[in-house]
Design a protein around this motif. Sequence first.
Motif, PDB file in Angstrom:
ATOM      1  N   LYS A   2      15.718 -12.424 -19.859  1.00 55.14           N
ATOM      2  CA  LYS A   2      14.831 -13.248 -19.044  1.00 55.14           C
ATOM      3  C   LYS A   2      15.612 -14.072 -18.028  1.00 55.14           C
ATOM      4  N   THR A   3      16.700 -14.696 -18.486  1.00 53.77           N
ATOM      5  CA  THR A   3      17.514 -15.514 -17.580  1.00 53.77           C
ATOM      6  C   THR A   3      18.131 -14.653 -16.490  1.00 53.77           C
ATOM      7  N   ARG A   4      18.588 -13.483 -16.873  1.00 47.15           N
ATOM      8  CA  ARG A   4      19.205 -12.570 -15.907  1.00 47.15           C
ATOM      9  C   ARG A   4      18.200 -12.126 -14.851  1.00 47.15           C
ATOM     10  N   LEU A   5      16.988 -11.769 -15.303  1.00 45.12           N
ATOM     11  CA  LEU A   5      15.950 -11.331 -14.372  1.00 45.12           C
ATOM     12  C   LEU A   5      15.503 -12.474 -13.463  1.00 45.12           C
ATOM     13  N   ALA A   6      15.410 -13.666 -14.019  1.00 43.44           N
ATOM     14  CA  ALA A   6      15.003 -14.815 -13.205  1.00 43.44           C
ATOM     15  C   ALA A   6      16.024 -15.090 -12.105  1.00 43.44           C
ATOM     16  N   THR A   7      17.310 -14.966 -12.455  1.00 42.07           N
ATOM     17  CA  THR A   7      18.357 -15.183 -11.451  1.00 42.07           C
ATOM     18  C   THR A   7      18.304 -14.106 -10.374  1.00 42.07           C
ATOM     19  N   LEU A   8      18.135 -12.855 -10.791  1.00 40.37           N
ATOM     20  CA  LEU A   8      18.006 -11.757  -9.831  1.00 40.37           C
ATOM     21  C   LEU A   8      16.805 -11.964  -8.908  1.00 40.37           C
ATOM     22  N   ARG A   9      15.691 -12.305  -9.519  1.00 43.27           N
ATOM     23  CA  ARG A   9      14.458 -12.521  -8.749  1.00 43.27           C
ATOM     24  C   ARG A   9      14.653 -13.606  -7.690  1.00 43.27           C
ATOM     25  N   ASP A  10      15.235 -14.721  -8.103  1.00 44.81           N
ATOM     26  CA  ASP A  10      15.386 -15.844  -7.173  1.00 44.81           C
ATOM     27  C   ASP A  10      16.392 -15.535  -6.070  1.00 44.81           C
ATOM     28  N   GLN A  11      17.465 -14.810  -6.417  1.00 43.42           N
ATOM     29  CA  GLN A  11      18.449 -14.472  -5.382  1.00 43.42           C
ATOM     30  C   GLN A  11      17.879 -13.476  -4.384  1.00 43.42           C
ATOM     31  N   LEU A  12      17.098 -12.520  -4.868  1.00 42.89           N
ATOM     32  CA  LEU A  12      16.500 -11.539  -3.965  1.00 42.89           C
ATOM     33  C   LEU A  12      15.451 -12.168  -3.053  1.00 42.89           C
ATOM     34  N   ALA A  13      14.816 -13.255  -3.511  1.00 44.09           N
ATOM     35  CA  ALA A  13      13.758 -13.908  -2.734  1.00 44.09           C
ATOM     36  C   ALA A  13      14.300 -14.878  -1.696  1.00 44.09           C
ATOM     37  N   GLU A  14      15.608 -15.112  -1.723  1.00 38.52           N
ATOM     38  CA  GLU A  14      16.192 -16.101  -0.811  1.00 38.52           C
ATOM     39  C   GLU A  14      15.954 -15.683   0.651  1.00 38.52           C
ATOM     40  N   GLY A  15      15.390 -16.609   1.411  1.00 41.53           N
ATOM     41  CA  GLY A  15      15.143 -16.349   2.831  1.00 41.53           C
ATOM     42  C   GLY A  15      13.816 -15.681   3.118  1.00 41.53           C
ATOM     43  N   LEU A  16      13.091 -15.263   2.100  1.00 43.27           N
ATOM     44  CA  LEU A  16      11.760 -14.686   2.296  1.00 43.27           C
ATOM     45  C   LEU A  16      10.711 -15.793   2.197  1.00 43.27           C
ATOM     46  N   ILE A  17       9.779 -15.797   3.113  1.00 38.97           N
ATOM     47  CA  ILE A  17       8.776 -16.863   3.165  1.00 38.97           C
ATOM     48  C   ILE A  17       7.436 -16.310   2.677  1.00 38.97           C
ATOM     49  N   GLU A  18       6.888 -16.971   1.660  1.00 38.77           N
ATOM     50  CA  GLU A  18       5.583 -16.603   1.096  1.00 38.77           C
ATOM     51  C   GLU A  18       5.535 -15.133   0.674  1.00 38.77           C
ATOM     52  N   ARG A  19       6.643 -14.669   0.138  1.00 39.18           N
ATOM     53  CA  ARG A  19       6.695 -13.288  -0.349  1.00 39.18           C
ATOM     54  C   ARG A  19       7.074 -13.253  -1.828  1.00 39.18           C
ATOM     55  N   GLU A  20       6.804 -14.373  -2.544  1.00 37.95           N
ATOM     56  CA  GLU A  20       7.163 -14.416  -3.969  1.00 37.95           C
ATOM     57  C   GLU A  20       6.431 -13.345  -4.769  1.00 37.95           C
ATOM     58  N   THR A  21       5.130 -13.210  -4.518  1.00 36.34           N
ATOM     59  CA  THR A  21       4.338 -12.274  -5.319  1.00 36.34           C
ATOM     60  C   THR A  21       4.752 -10.823  -5.097  1.00 36.34           C
ATOM     61  N   PRO A  22       4.824 -10.320  -3.847  1.00 33.73           N
ATOM     62  CA  PRO A  22       5.235  -8.914  -3.692  1.00 33.73           C
ATOM     63  C   PRO A  22       6.639  -8.642  -4.203  1.00 33.73           C
ATOM     64  N   VAL A 453       4.742 -21.260 -21.254  1.00 28.37           N
ATOM     65  CA  VAL A 453       4.719 -19.838 -20.905  1.00 28.37           C
ATOM     66  C   VAL A 453       4.451 -19.625 -19.421  1.00 28.37           C
ATOM     67  N   VAL A 454       3.355 -20.181 -18.932  1.00 31.29           N
ATOM     68  CA  VAL A 454       2.931 -19.881 -17.557  1.00 31.29           C
ATOM     69  C   VAL A 454       3.948 -20.367 -16.536  1.00 31.29           C
ATOM     70  N   GLU A 455       4.367 -21.608 -16.666  1.00 28.26           N
ATOM     71  CA  GLU A 455       5.294 -22.165 -15.675  1.00 28.26           C
ATOM     72  C   GLU A 455       6.663 -21.498 -15.736  1.00 28.26           C
ATOM     73  N   GLU A 456       6.968 -20.869 -16.877  1.00 30.87           N
ATOM     74  CA  GLU A 456       8.254 -20.185 -17.028  1.00 30.87           C
ATOM     75  C   GLU A 456       8.107 -18.665 -16.901  1.00 30.87           C
ATOM     76  N   HIS A 457       6.905 -18.191 -16.572  1.00 27.98           N
ATOM     77  CA  HIS A 457       6.665 -16.751 -16.514  1.00 27.98           C
ATOM     78  C   HIS A 457       7.386 -16.136 -15.317  1.00 27.98           C
ATOM     79  N   LEU A 458       8.030 -15.012 -15.578  1.00 27.56           N
ATOM     80  CA  LEU A 458       8.820 -14.371 -14.522  1.00 27.56           C
ATOM     81  C   LEU A 458       7.973 -13.811 -13.393  1.00 27.56           C
ATOM     82  N   TRP A 459       6.742 -13.365 -13.713  1.00 29.72           N
ATOM     83  CA  TRP A 459       5.989 -12.564 -12.748  1.00 29.72           C
ATOM     84  C   TRP A 459       4.754 -13.264 -12.191  1.00 29.72           C
TER      85      TRP A 459
END
Length: 501
Positions: A2-22, A453-459
């Motif tokens: 979970k921690t690994r995926l969260a870090t990957l998710r956040d790094q990949l989202a860097e610089g994207l605006i309002e594209r968290e969901t996709p 759960v919800v506030e810590e949910h990856l997706w």
Amino acid sequence: MKTRLATLRDQLAEGLIERETPLRLALLAALAGEHLLLVGPPGTAKSELARRLRYAFRDAPLFERLLTRFTVPEELFGPLSIKELEADRYHRQTEGYLPTAAFAFLDEIFKANSAILNALLTLLNEREFDNGTERVQTPLICAIGASNELPEGEELSALYDRFLLRCHVGPVSAEGFDTLLDLRGTRPPEPPLALRLSRASLDAFRTEARMVVLPADVKALLKALRTFLEEQRIPVSDRRWRKIVYLLQVSAWSHGRTEASVWDGWLLQHCTWERPEQREAIFNWYQARLGTVSPAEPERFSKLVGALEKQLETEKQSRSQARNEKGQPLFVDGDETVTKPEGKRRKRGSDKEPLFLAPPDRQKDRTQGGKGMTREEVEDHFNRHYGYGRAESYIADKNNYFIEACQFPPLMEPTRYSAAHIQGRVRQLQELAEEFAQYRAGLDAQVQSVTTVVEEHLWIAPGFSRPARSSLEQRQAHAGILSARLEKLRDGFKALPQDAT
């Protein structure tokens, strides 16, 4: 994980605006071995999402192509080998093309023509490609399709169905526009190699995810959603339902859970719509069902409590014939209580005045056809035939009263119920109260899980916890009202008149 995926998710989202969901859906699709369709106008970072996704994995080449109606198979699957043709063999050189890619971005995918459609369907679903007479496995992890418009025509419906996850991507909102203006042309982030997932770890993850259990409340959610979609005439194939189940298992396992949760059901809105405008209706349906578990749904409790309240009111209003100490039924004879239903009483006219029989010297039928005579008629008769004052003795004689046979009405009183009946009602309420207490406990647990759960949910998209908590708190308030009504019902049934015997 979970921690690994969260870090990957956040790094990949860097610089994207309002594209968290996709972006979250893209990473989840890759974990589950599914494909994501992005629908929206050009210039909304759809291709950028696909390019970034490959950096979540090691050694994951990306293949991307813009399709048109004139696109030929060679552009996707590689050119034919001249050397093999000379040997009378049909074989493509697939290196660097879609059959050898780990990730694919296919822009304007629904413009694919029939020449490439069948091969594309097999490659996306079975991860296999027919190269001449040989069917080979492909390393495809995930494909992201993009389109400015939805497919039209039955020939594209199978391709559309291959994309389990679907997301509409629109322009940046007014709130995010200032941030967009401040962006500078920086290089997309590339997570360190040690953080990225390997093919081996991905395969192990997928195998373990299949062991995740679907509890009763999640199954009930899916069954209810299927009914809702059928009512809305939104088709979802059996194949998609099976894939949805696995997606929920992957979502749960990515958090280290061995059971799927109704919170994973947030993803359902992105798996079941046919047209983008349907997503909001599906999401609203899901949010309205938060806090419900099977079979204890609030609608059922409300109906049961309402039915019991009507039953209590019916039993309170019920009347039964009174009986004396000997058990004899009682009847009303004027101001008296009698035990016989039949008797005689003086007949009265429409004005409630007592009637008399006609004098026998003048009338053959002293009842005058059942009408009798009023006091005034008797006095008038005697005054005309015998003189004034002669009627008093006739009126005073009870033998001249008009007496008729009658049925006495029963003496009614509030119905008295047996002790067994009252105890049965109270026991029924107690069983319902115990079931309702379990429902409230589950509801309270879900309120607590909003934070854990919800506030810590990856997706789940950021910001969902607030409306989720609000919806659950509304259900808690409703549950409190129902609980008070149940207590009032119990007191009401206990207070019913009880049969002394």
